[in-house]
Write an enzyme that holds these catalytic residues in place. Structure first.
Site, PDB file in Angstrom:
ATOM      1  N   HIS A  28      23.837  33.783  55.661  1.00 30.76           N
ATOM      2  CA  HIS A  28      23.393  35.062  56.243  1.00 30.76           C
ATOM      3  C   HIS A  28      22.414  35.789  55.314  1.00 30.76           C
ATOM      4  CE1 HIS A  28      25.954  35.318  59.909  1.00 30.76           C
ATOM      5  NE2 HIS A  28      26.641  34.425  59.230  1.00 30.76           N
ATOM      6  N   THR A  29      21.772  35.039  54.462  1.00 30.89           N
ATOM      7  CA  THR A  29      20.712  35.595  53.617  1.00 30.89           C
ATOM      8  C   THR A  29      19.342  35.387  54.261  1.00 30.89           C
ATOM      9  OG1 THR A  29      20.830  33.515  52.426  1.00 30.89           O
ATOM     10  CG2 THR A  29      21.866  35.413  51.374  1.00 30.89           C
ATOM     11  N   ALA A 118      28.846  21.566  65.542  1.00 30.09           N
ATOM     12  CA  ALA A 118      29.721  21.730  64.376  1.00 30.09           C
ATOM     13  C   ALA A 118      29.049  22.581  63.308  1.00 30.09           C
ATOM     14  CB  ALA A 118      30.085  20.365  63.800  1.00 30.09           C
ATOM     15  N   ASP A 167      17.181  25.980  59.255  1.00 26.72           N
ATOM     16  CA  ASP A 167      17.599  24.659  59.724  1.00 26.72           C
ATOM     17  C   ASP A 167      16.431  23.698  59.919  1.00 26.72           C
ATOM     18  OD1 ASP A 167      20.107  25.800  59.780  1.00 26.72           O
ATOM     19  OD2 ASP A 167      19.933  26.370  61.886  1.00 26.72           O
ATOM     20  N   TYR A 219      27.129  37.703  65.299  1.00 26.39           N
ATOM     21  CA  TYR A 219      25.894  37.438  64.552  1.00 26.39           C
ATOM     22  C   TYR A 219      24.926  38.607  64.735  1.00 26.39           C
ATOM     23  CZ  TYR A 219      21.482  35.076  63.313  1.00 26.39           C
ATOM     24  OH  TYR A 219      20.268  34.746  62.763  1.00 26.39           O
TER      25      TYR A 219
HETATM   26  P1  ADP Z   1      24.480  22.651  66.390  1.00 23.66           P
HETATM   27  O1  ADP Z   1      22.989  22.746  66.305  1.00 23.66           O
HETATM   28  O2  ADP Z   1      25.159  23.396  65.302  1.00 23.66           O
HETATM   29  O3  ADP Z   1      24.960  21.255  66.477  1.00 23.66           O
HETATM   30  P2  ADP Z   1      23.980  23.981  68.872  1.00 23.66           P
HETATM   31  O4  ADP Z   1      24.877  24.586  69.890  1.00 23.66           O
HETATM   32  O5  ADP Z   1      22.891  24.781  68.281  1.00 23.66           O
HETATM   33  O6  ADP Z   1      24.931  23.383  67.717  1.00 23.66           O
HETATM   34  O7  ADP Z   1      23.290  22.699  69.468  1.00 23.66           O
HETATM   35  C1  ADP Z   1      24.054  21.733  70.173  1.00 23.66           C
HETATM   36  C2  ADP Z   1      23.334  21.394  71.461  1.00 23.66           C
HETATM   37  O8  ADP Z   1      22.133  20.650  71.146  1.00 23.66           O
HETATM   38  C3  ADP Z   1      24.112  20.500  72.365  1.00 23.66           C
HETATM   39  O9  ADP Z   1      24.976  21.239  73.192  1.00 23.66           O
HETATM   40  C4  ADP Z   1      23.018  19.825  73.172  1.00 23.66           C
HETATM   41  O10 ADP Z   1      22.563  20.667  74.194  1.00 23.66           O
HETATM   42  C5  ADP Z   1      21.892  19.698  72.154  1.00 23.66           C
HETATM   43  N1  ADP Z   1      21.834  18.381  71.511  1.00 23.66           N
HETATM   44  C6  ADP Z   1      21.840  18.124  70.192  1.00 23.66           C
HETATM   45  N2  ADP Z   1      21.733  16.805  69.949  1.00 23.66           N
HETATM   46  C7  ADP Z   1      21.668  16.199  71.150  1.00 23.66           C
HETATM   47  C8  ADP Z   1      21.557  14.834  71.571  1.00 23.66           C
HETATM   48  N3  ADP Z   1      21.501  13.823  70.708  1.00 23.66           N
HETATM   49  N4  ADP Z   1      21.510  14.603  72.903  1.00 23.66           N
HETATM   50  C9  ADP Z   1      21.571  15.614  73.783  1.00 23.66           C
HETATM   51  N5  ADP Z   1      21.675  16.902  73.445  1.00 23.66           N
HETATM   52  C10 ADP Z   1      21.732  17.202  72.151  1.00 23.66           C
END
Ligand code: ADP
Ligand code: MG
Length: 378
Positions: A28-29, A118, A167, A219
């Site tokens: 959160h920086t 995750a 990210d 957030y």
């Molecule tokens: P994080 O980025 O922390 O994993 P997010 O909710 O920001 O969590 O992103 C997850 C979403 O990104 C998934 O619900 C999906 O919509 C999309 N996503 C990520 N990787 C894939 C993939 N390999 N195939 C399809 N969708 C993906």
């Protein structure tokens, strides 16, 4: 469908990848113009892609959803036209167009071993890998240092997620064996040696699988609390309050909650700087207490942890970890524990046992290896 050939027939023109990431310290920086220290994971998303000569359309298949989605030029031009996972792909096309590039139509086969949702940034791994593929297939020149901003535009402007720059920068700019010291104000970066193997250490990632709740609302509240405090203190951002001026700043704030929020951000920035100094000096073990102090600050001052996360940190520390902290935006997600390479199993078992005792879902664990940022495989 497990290959490009099975879905589209024939061979792709190339294969591109981008990794997931963890943030070693600096939580959160980013939106306070401060410092972060992420590194890229070995877990990555790959995109096998072939240019389409017939029309400006993008056909995407994901092995995770097992779906094939057609993105036409009209939906790629209209933020909000697509929702769900294909929006991340359409968003990259949209942001490339917005930056003035002609984007070639393509068939894209997407595979990934980055855990979804995750907090390891599977969404950015997807976008960054797609950007690499479409940049090369379209024969356009997008300098690597400019790519994180473009992916941020995609996520902010098309997908509609108000994410910062951390990210994408990690997924694109990290180098194997290093963490990326990123100044979120001027976006300057520095590679900082982080060779865990050579030091006989390991960084265990514990995916707590705690369901994220109220994440977006909380957030937004933290963000506006920081902006309000910066206004009261008369600085552009909390980054401008140094650790040495913390007490004076706290005395100028009207309530205890904003004092705690500010204390987290100011001390967290200092912990990033201290971590960078120790890593540069080759003192990897010595960062442990900084990781643990970061966690305590997120738990007590920023109030963004949840019981499974706190349980994982406490169990890892009592099993001998040098330090442990939640990583990512909070309210669930992953915990990092720095341990001797030989102690990984002991620490992982201690966390599993503590989760079972508390009735939490069994966590997933794996080792984080500082890996190479986005690139082309074939
Ligand atoms: P994080 O980025 O922390 O994993 P997010 O909710 O920001 O969590 O992103 C997850 C979403 O990104 C998934 O619900 C999906 O919509 C999309 N996503 C990520 N990787 C894939 C993939 N390999 N195939 C399809 N969708 C993906
Ligand atoms: Mg994401």
């Amino acid at each position: 469908m497990t290959s490009f050939a099975e879905v589209f027939g024939g061979e792709p023109d190339g294969v591109w990848y981008a990794p997931g990431r963890v943030n070693l310290i600096g939580e959160h920086t980013d939106y306070n113009d401060g410092f972060v220290l992420p590194f890229a994971l070995a877990q990555r998303t790959t995109v096998a892609a072939r240019r389409r000569l017939d029309s400006p359309q993008w056909t995407v298949h994901s092995t995770l959803t097992k779906e094939t989605v057609e993105i036409d030029a009209a939906s790629a031009a209209a933020p909000g036209a697509l929702t769900g996972w294909s929006a991340y792909v359409a968003g990259v096309v949209w942001a490339m167009h917005e930056a003035g590039h002609r984007v070639a139509g393509a068939q894209l086969f997407i595979d990934s071993d980055v855990p979804l949702g995750a907090g390891l940034s599977s969404s950015h791994a997807l976008e960054c890998a797609v950007l690499g593929a479409l940049t090369d297939l379209s024969d356009v020149d997008i300098p690597v240092p400019a790519r994180p901003r473009l992916v941020q535009r995609s996520e902010n402007g098309y997908v509609g997620a108000p994410t910062g720059i951390l990210d994408q920068s990690a997924s694109i700019l990290c180098q194997a064996g290093n963490a990326l010291f990123l100044d979120c104000r001027d976006l300057s970066t520095e590679q900082v040696p982080f060779d865990l193997d050579a030091a006989g250490l390991a960084l265990l990632v514990i995916d707590t699988r705690a369901p994220h709740q109220h994440t977006d609302g909380e957030y937004a509240k933290r963000r506006s609390a920081c902006e309000a405090a910066a206004r009261i203190l008369g600085v552009p951002a909390l980054r401008d309050i140094s650790n040495g001026h913390l007490d004076a700043a706290l005395a100028a704030l009207p309530d205890d909650e904003s004092r705690r929020r500010v204390r987290h951000v100011v001390t967290e920035n200092q912990r990033v700087l201290d971590t960078v100094s120790l890593l540069r000096a080759g003192q990897l073990r010595a960062i442990g207490p900084l990781l643990s102090a970061s966690h305590a600050s997120m738990r007590d001052d920023y109030e963004i942890t949840v019981p499974p996360v706190d349980t994982a940190v406490a169990a890892a520390l009592s099993a001998g970890a040098y330090g442990a902290r939640m990583t990512g935006g909070g309210f669930g997600g992953c915990v990092l524990a720095l341990t001797d390479a030989g102690a990984v199993d002991t620490v992982a078992t201690a966390v599993r046992t503590a989760f079972a005792t508390n009735g939490f879902t069994e966590p997933a664990t794996f080792l984080a290896v500082p890996s190479q940022g986005a690139g082309r495989l074939a």
